[in-house]
Design an enzyme around this catalytic site. Structure first.
Site, short mmCIF file in Angstrom:
data_model
loop_
_atom_site.label_atom_id
_atom_site.label_comp_id
_atom_site.label_asym_id
_atom_site.label_seq_id
_atom_site.Cartn_x
_atom_site.Cartn_y
_atom_site.Cartn_z
N CYS A 15 -1.59 -3.37 -11.32
CA CYS A 15 -3.02 -3.59 -11.05
C CYS A 15 -3.58 -4.72 -11.91
O CYS A 15 -4.30 -5.60 -11.41
CB CYS A 15 -3.80 -2.31 -11.29
SG CYS A 15 -3.43 -1.51 -12.86
N HIS A 65 -10.41 -1.23 -15.14
CA HIS A 65 -10.08 -2.10 -16.28
C HIS A 65 -11.11 -3.23 -16.30
O HIS A 65 -11.65 -3.61 -15.26
CB HIS A 65 -8.71 -2.77 -16.10
CG HIS A 65 -7.57 -1.84 -15.91
ND1 HIS A 65 -7.14 -0.95 -16.86
CD2 HIS A 65 -6.70 -1.70 -14.87
CE1 HIS A 65 -6.08 -0.29 -16.43
NE2 HIS A 65 -5.79 -0.72 -15.22
P1 NAD Z 1 1.08 9.16 -9.61
O1 NAD Z 1 1.64 9.98 -10.72
O2 NAD Z 1 -0.35 9.28 -9.24
O3 NAD Z 1 1.94 9.43 -8.28
C1 NAD Z 1 3.34 9.46 -8.28
C2 NAD Z 1 3.84 10.38 -7.17
O4 NAD Z 1 5.26 10.42 -7.22
C3 NAD Z 1 3.34 11.82 -7.30
O5 NAD Z 1 3.01 12.29 -6.01
C4 NAD Z 1 4.55 12.55 -7.85
O6 NAD Z 1 4.58 13.91 -7.44
C5 NAD Z 1 5.69 11.79 -7.21
N1 NAD Z 1 6.95 11.88 -7.95
C6 NAD Z 1 7.16 12.17 -9.27
N2 NAD Z 1 8.48 12.14 -9.55
C7 NAD Z 1 9.11 11.86 -8.39
C8 NAD Z 1 10.47 11.72 -8.02
N3 NAD Z 1 11.46 11.83 -8.92
N4 NAD Z 1 10.76 11.43 -6.73
C9 NAD Z 1 9.79 11.27 -5.80
N5 NAD Z 1 8.49 11.41 -6.09
C10 NAD Z 1 8.15 11.68 -7.37
O7 NAD Z 1 1.47 7.66 -9.96
P2 NAD Z 1 0.71 6.34 -9.48
O8 NAD Z 1 -0.42 6.09 -10.41
O9 NAD Z 1 0.46 6.41 -8.02
O10 NAD Z 1 1.81 5.24 -9.81
C11 NAD Z 1 2.85 4.92 -8.91
C12 NAD Z 1 3.36 3.52 -9.20
O11 NAD Z 1 2.28 2.60 -9.00
C13 NAD Z 1 3.84 3.28 -10.65
O12 NAD Z 1 4.85 2.31 -10.63
C14 NAD Z 1 2.60 2.73 -11.32
O13 NAD Z 1 2.90 1.98 -12.47
C15 NAD Z 1 2.05 1.86 -10.20
N6 NAD Z 1 0.62 1.58 -10.30
C16 NAD Z 1 -0.26 2.53 -10.70
C17 NAD Z 1 -1.60 2.20 -10.82
C18 NAD Z 1 -2.62 3.19 -11.32
O14 NAD Z 1 -3.50 2.78 -12.06
N7 NAD Z 1 -2.56 4.45 -10.94
C19 NAD Z 1 -2.04 0.92 -10.48
C20 NAD Z 1 -1.12 -0.02 -10.00
C21 NAD Z 1 0.22 0.32 -9.93
#
Ligand code: NAD
Length: 338
Positions: free
Chosen positions: A141, A220
């Site tokens: 992000c 942010h």
């Molecule tokens: P999150 O924790 O909200 O969601 C992750 C999902 O994956 C959950 O539904 C969880 O149950 C599932 N999960 C956990 N372990 C797993 C496994 N072994 N196999 C399959 N599914 C599994 O996370 P998020 O915030 O959505 O982040 C996801 C990605 O996006 C990360 O790489 C993060 O760095 C990136 N990201 C996050 C944000 C943010 O601010 N939330 C912003 C940009 C990018």
């Protein structure tokens, strides 16, 4: 025929990407994975997304709750052309071999290292680099935010040097874990990783970054100082951003003085989930002094990478050769942009 998309990890990013895919004409959701029978698993069903589990052992817990599961991630991989891996940062690497074995392309997210995919993506800056690729990472992000405003500036004026301070949200709004309630926490490993991450897309850019974790969940905030190679006035800078997608102006004069009001504005605009997918620049907080530009921007961490993921799918699946056409299509269908 529509491109068949799966989402592995229906969390903060995954559920938003799935809904954005659903809004497109040239792609469709075949299924999403959940690890636990949470309320989000039920909501996935309500959205019409078939549900899969990350492993067979997890299936019984869903059945006990009366939630229908179609199979495991392996079954889903047999039915899709491309998977969006939105598992927590660092987990995507565990899945790469599975995607490879199934002959399925994968879009990873910013929590993974650049090396996992070898290509890092931002639609406006390097859409064509993802063309036909098997693995691509949509940058984080914060990196998406920095590239969205710096890339067009660099094109127009050239950037000698950039220094940015990132005031990071401590946790996402739905988290019940995260940072201290009453403290500002500086990142002590300097400069922070955000500069090198921008360089995965703009390797020529001289950029350094610092970061402070703040007790807020909304957005942010970036404080950016950029030395320009060519002279420019405040209006010239604004004119450049006015002509690029996914950068939106707000104004303190009009009552948007903080991230709280940006989020309220998103709700007033009727945005899905109250998201603000564009990068928000305070137009009355843009100042050029000599050849140095100062500006602030706000990044809605839960949603800015979502339209990028859609464009990334289009480039990887060779659906649309022109970046701007893809960006416009995505923005129109999501009800965002200019
Ligand atoms: P999150 O924790 O909200 O969601 C992750 C999902 O994956 C959950 O539904 C969880 O149950 C599932 N999960 C956990 N372990 C797993 C496994 N072994 N196999 C399959 N599914 C599994 O996370 P998020 O915030 O959505 O982040 C996801 C990605 O996006 C990360 O790489 C993060 O760095 C990136 N990201 C996050 C944000 C943010 O601010 N939330 C912003 C940009 C990018």
């Amino acid at each position: 025929m529509k491109v068949r998309v799966g989402v592995n990890g229906y969390g903060t990013i995954g559920k938003r990407v799935a809904c954005a895919v659903k809004a497109q004409d040239d792609m469709e959701i075949i299924g999403v994975t959940k690890t636990r029978p949470s309320y989000e698993a039920r909501l996935a069903g309500a959205e019409g997304f078939p549900l899969y589990t990350a492993s067979a052992e997890q299936t019984a817990a869903f059945e006990k709750e009366g939630i229908k599961v179609e199979g495991t991630i392996e079954d889903l991989l047999g039915k899709v052309d491309i998977i969006v891996d939105a598992t927590p940062g660092g987990v995507g690497g565990d899945y790469k071999a599975k995607y490879e074995k199934a002959g399925v392309k994968a879009v990873f997210q910013g929590g993974e290292d650049h090396g996992l995919a070898g290509i890092s993506f931002n639609a406006y800056a390097n859409y064509s680099e993802a063309w036909g690729a098997q693995f691509v990472r949509v940058v984080s992000c914060n990196t998406t935010g920095l590239v969205r405003t710096l890339f067009p500036l660099d094109k127009a004026f050239g950037l000698e040097k950039v220094a940015a301070t990132i005031v990071r949200r401590g946790a996402d709004p739905s988290d019940n874990k995260g940072s201290a309630l009453n403290a500002l926490e500086p990142a002590l490993k300097l400069p922070t990783h955000h500069g090198p991450d921008v360089q995965t897309i703009m390797p020529w850019l001289n950029i350094t970054t610092m970061a402070v974790k703040a007790p807020t969940t909304l957005m942010h905030l970036h404080c950016i100082v950029a030395d320009l190679k060519k002279p420019a006035k405040d209006q010239d800078i604004l004119a450049v951003w006015d002509n690029v997608p996914r950068v939106k102006f707000v104004s303190g004069k009009h009552g948007i003085k903080s991230t709280a009001q940006v989020m309220e504005f998103a709700k007033d605009l009727g945005r899905s989930r109250g998201d603000f997918n564009e990068i928000v620049v305070w137009q009355d907080g843009v100042k050029v002094k000599g050849n140095t530009l100062f500006y602030y921007q706000a990044v809605h961490q839960e949603s800015d990478v979502v339209p990028e993921s859609i464009d990334c799918i289009r480039s990887m699946m060779k659906l649309e050769p022109d970046a701007m056409t893809s960006i416009r299509t995505t923005d129109k269908t999501m009800g965002i942009g200019k």
